[in-house]
Scaffold this motif. Sequence first.
Motif, PDB file in Angstrom:
ATOM      1  N   GLY A 171      -0.199   4.818 -10.525  1.00 23.47           N
ATOM      2  CA  GLY A 171      -0.706   5.761  -9.505  1.00 23.47           C
ATOM      3  C   GLY A 171      -2.175   5.412  -9.294  1.00 23.47           C
ATOM      4  N   ALA A 172      -2.555   4.214  -9.469  1.00 19.02           N
ATOM      5  CA  ALA A 172      -3.983   3.705  -9.324  1.00 19.02           C
ATOM      6  C   ALA A 172      -4.317   3.741  -7.629  1.00 19.02           C
ATOM      7  N   LEU A 173      -3.235   3.443  -6.981  1.00 27.24           N
ATOM      8  CA  LEU A 173      -3.678   3.096  -5.554  1.00 27.24           C
ATOM      9  C   LEU A 173      -2.961   4.279  -4.620  1.00 27.24           C
ATOM     10  N   PRO A 174      -3.851   4.590  -3.695  1.00 25.45           N
ATOM     11  CA  PRO A 174      -3.481   5.844  -2.604  1.00 25.45           C
ATOM     12  C   PRO A 174      -2.555   5.289  -1.483  1.00 25.45           C
ATOM     13  N   LEU A 175      -2.136   4.172  -1.744  1.00 28.66           N
ATOM     14  CA  LEU A 175      -1.189   3.457  -0.708  1.00 28.66           C
ATOM     15  C   LEU A 175       0.303   3.364  -1.161  1.00 28.66           C
ATOM     16  N   ARG A 176       1.089   3.410  -0.214  1.00 25.81           N
ATOM     17  CA  ARG A 176       2.438   3.152  -0.537  1.00 25.81           C
ATOM     18  C   ARG A 176       2.877   2.027   0.546  1.00 25.81           C
ATOM     19  N   TRP A 177       3.590   1.352   0.315  1.00 25.55           N
ATOM     20  CA  TRP A 177       4.244   0.126   1.230  1.00 25.55           C
ATOM     21  C   TRP A 177       5.701   0.016   1.383  1.00 25.55           C
ATOM     22  N   LYS A 178       6.368   0.000   2.561  1.00 27.60           N
ATOM     23  CA  LYS A 178       7.861   0.033   3.052  1.00 27.60           C
ATOM     24  C   LYS A 178       8.174  -1.412   3.223  1.00 27.60           C
ATOM     25  N   PHE A 179       9.297  -1.874   2.357  1.00 24.61           N
ATOM     26  CA  PHE A 179       9.588  -3.188   2.738  1.00 24.61           C
ATOM     27  C   PHE A 179      10.365  -3.418   4.158  1.00 24.61           C
ATOM     28  N   ARG A 180      10.017  -4.204   5.114  1.00 25.90           N
ATOM     29  CA  ARG A 180      10.683  -4.449   6.421  1.00 25.90           C
ATOM     30  C   ARG A 180      11.966  -5.004   6.190  1.00 25.90           C
ATOM     31  N   GLN A 181      12.970  -4.332   6.994  1.00 26.04           N
ATOM     32  CA  GLN A 181      14.375  -4.889   6.989  1.00 26.04           C
ATOM     33  C   GLN A 181      14.240  -6.256   6.975  1.00 26.04           C
ATOM     34  N   ASP A 182      13.405  -7.028   7.987  1.00 28.85           N
ATOM     35  CA  ASP A 182      13.569  -8.381   8.305  1.00 28.85           C
ATOM     36  C   ASP A 182      12.263  -9.067   7.465  1.00 28.85           C
ATOM     37  N   GLY A 183      11.976  -8.303   6.149  1.00 27.54           N
ATOM     38  CA  GLY A 183      10.509  -8.695   5.757  1.00 27.54           C
ATOM     39  C   GLY A 183      10.405 -10.109   4.857  1.00 27.54           C
ATOM     40  N   TRP A 184      11.447 -10.383   4.542  1.00 28.11           N
ATOM     41  CA  TRP A 184      11.369 -11.718   3.749  1.00 28.11           C
ATOM     42  C   TRP A 184      10.823 -13.094   4.435  1.00 28.11           C
ATOM     43  N   SER A 185       9.966 -13.702   3.842  1.00 27.27           N
ATOM     44  CA  SER A 185       9.163 -15.018   4.320  1.00 27.27           C
ATOM     45  C   SER A 185      10.386 -15.957   4.745  1.00 27.27           C
ATOM     46  N   ARG A 245       5.404  -5.852   4.706  1.00 25.85           N
ATOM     47  CA  ARG A 245       5.532  -4.381   4.285  1.00 25.85           C
ATOM     48  C   ARG A 245       4.483  -3.663   5.116  1.00 25.85           C
ATOM     49  N   ASP A 246       5.016  -2.404   5.519  1.00 21.81           N
ATOM     50  CA  ASP A 246       4.062  -1.293   6.179  1.00 21.81           C
ATOM     51  C   ASP A 246       3.671  -0.252   5.316  1.00 21.81           C
ATOM     52  N   PHE A 247       2.352   0.015   5.641  1.00 21.53           N
ATOM     53  CA  PHE A 247       1.460   0.800   4.467  1.00 21.53           C
ATOM     54  C   PHE A 247       1.245   2.297   5.013  1.00 21.53           C
ATOM     55  N   GLU A 248       1.140   3.042   4.189  1.00 21.03           N
ATOM     56  CA  GLU A 248       0.639   4.620   4.300  1.00 21.03           C
ATOM     57  C   GLU A 248      -0.155   5.017   3.288  1.00 21.03           C
ATOM     58  N   PHE A 249      -1.055   5.994   3.696  1.00 20.48           N
ATOM     59  CA  PHE A 249      -1.847   6.582   2.567  1.00 20.48           C
ATOM     60  C   PHE A 249      -0.892   7.652   2.024  1.00 20.48           C
ATOM     61  N   VAL A 250      -0.946   8.110   0.887  1.00 19.04           N
ATOM     62  CA  VAL A 250      -0.451   9.122   0.412  1.00 19.04           C
ATOM     63  C   VAL A 250      -1.567  10.335  -0.307  1.00 19.04           C
ATOM     64  N   ARG A 251      -2.523   9.809  -0.454  1.00 18.75           N
ATOM     65  CA  ARG A 251      -3.578  10.848  -0.742  1.00 18.75           C
ATOM     66  C   ARG A 251      -5.119  10.279  -0.108  1.00 18.75           C
ATOM     67  N   ASP A 252      -5.976  10.920  -0.185  1.00 13.43           N
ATOM     68  CA  ASP A 252      -7.340  10.585   0.250  1.00 13.43           C
ATOM     69  C   ASP A 252      -7.801   9.401  -0.840  1.00 13.43           C
ATOM     70  N   PRO A 253      -8.302   8.263  -0.449  1.00 16.74           N
ATOM     71  CA  PRO A 253      -8.875   7.108  -1.325  1.00 16.74           C
ATOM     72  C   PRO A 253      -9.745   7.664  -2.255  1.00 16.74           C
ATOM     73  N   SER A 254     -10.623   8.558  -1.993  1.00 17.50           N
ATOM     74  CA  SER A 254     -11.641   8.881  -2.808  1.00 17.50           C
ATOM     75  C   SER A 254     -11.335   9.791  -3.973  1.00 17.50           C
ATOM     76  N   GLU A 255     -10.039  10.233  -3.802  1.00 14.92           N
ATOM     77  CA  GLU A 255      -9.173  11.019  -4.979  1.00 14.92           C
ATOM     78  C   GLU A 255      -8.621  10.053  -6.123  1.00 14.92           C
ATOM     79  N   ARG A 256      -9.124  10.070  -7.360  1.00 16.34           N
ATOM     80  CA  ARG A 256      -8.469   9.148  -8.263  1.00 16.34           C
ATOM     81  C   ARG A 256      -7.394   9.681  -9.009  1.00 16.34           C
ATOM     82  N   THR A 257      -6.334   9.061  -9.538  1.00 20.49           N
ATOM     83  CA  THR A 257      -5.328   9.177 -10.316  1.00 20.49           C
ATOM     84  C   THR A 257      -5.601   9.948 -11.278  1.00 20.49           C
ATOM     85  N   ASP A 258      -5.003  11.322 -11.734  1.00 20.76           N
ATOM     86  CA  ASP A 258      -5.256  11.781 -13.068  1.00 20.76           C
ATOM     87  C   ASP A 258      -4.475  10.998 -14.331  1.00 20.76           C
ATOM     88  N   GLN A 259      -3.911  10.145 -13.970  1.00 21.16           N
ATOM     89  CA  GLN A 259      -3.092   9.308 -15.077  1.00 21.16           C
ATOM     90  C   GLN A 259      -4.043   8.257 -15.777  1.00 21.16           C
TER      91      GLN A 259
END
Length: 326
Positions: free
Chosen positions: A298-312, A154-168
């Motif tokens: 929403g605890a994590l500021p990260l999102r992951w995208k599954f690679r097309q060939d990602g299965w082990s 899986r490839d990752f990206e940040f969707v918010r500043d990690p210092s910002e906590r979720t409001d949920q």
Amino acid sequence: MLTMNGTENGSSWHAGEIALQKKAGAADRMSEVGQRVLRNYLLEQHRDFYPQLPFIVLGAVDTAGDVWATLRAAHPGFLHSPDIHTLGVDLDRDPADPIDAGMNDGDAIGMLGIELHTRRRNRLNGTIRRQGSDGFDVTVGQSYGNCPQYIQLRDFEFVRDPSERTDQPALHLAELDGRARDMIKSADTFFVASYVDREDGPREVDVSHRGGRTGFVRIGSDGVLTIPDFAGNRFFNTLGNFLVNPKAGLVFADFDSGGLLQLAGDAEVVLESPEIAAFQGAERLWRFTPRRIVRRSGALPLRWKFRQDGWSPSLLRTGRWEDRGR
């Protein structure tokens, strides 16, 4: 019948690990391997590895004696090694995370550094040294590499500043609700924490990765989870811990939304059952009964995208619960 010696006699492994190694016919080999690969310091490659990571998997024990697993994220560089015996962790306290109660100065901790986009991983356990609320050091007790089996790419990206906590707010559940069950049923990955208080040393906390085909974790009508255990490195850190101390902490991550499902409860190792032979690739099973459940949207500021060939590739040798009897 599985028996455990009452003493560890200075072995790299404790009684639970040794009992399972003997059952698997690997005790003699693992005795030599343990002396060679279990180190009380970080290799240079691992000192370089940790600063690359955008998240870390943690395991710790709260004041009630329950063990929890969690994922914490920050920009790469939040982990750093000033010397071979220390890993610095620049993470502040998070009272919404149930693991936080077990992360005080002097507490034992387990850590798993893992790159989902490369399948690299390193396990570490040690002792927290904390002087403030904005981070801590870990004095290394054990450090060792792990094979890349059963890790999905899986490839990752940040969707918010990690210092910002979720409001949920964190939801404390009496039992698995529909959303929690969906997270478990759709999972191909989760992490599990366990611990032992060694006769010949300090408390050791371990946190490990588990992977399988989607739905490899079965939820029973009673809410008990059943998980197949596939061929691995024969260390038996997790299951060996369960034999000595049948407590476990599981965390499931929603890679699309950043949500976490954290469970603390009791584990049972199953070495003899018709279900083992019926589940392709399973060498044994273990069951987990949750007693405490926390769902954090929403605890994590990260999102992951599954690679097309990602299965082990290792998963080609494993089945699914729905395949049984075919």
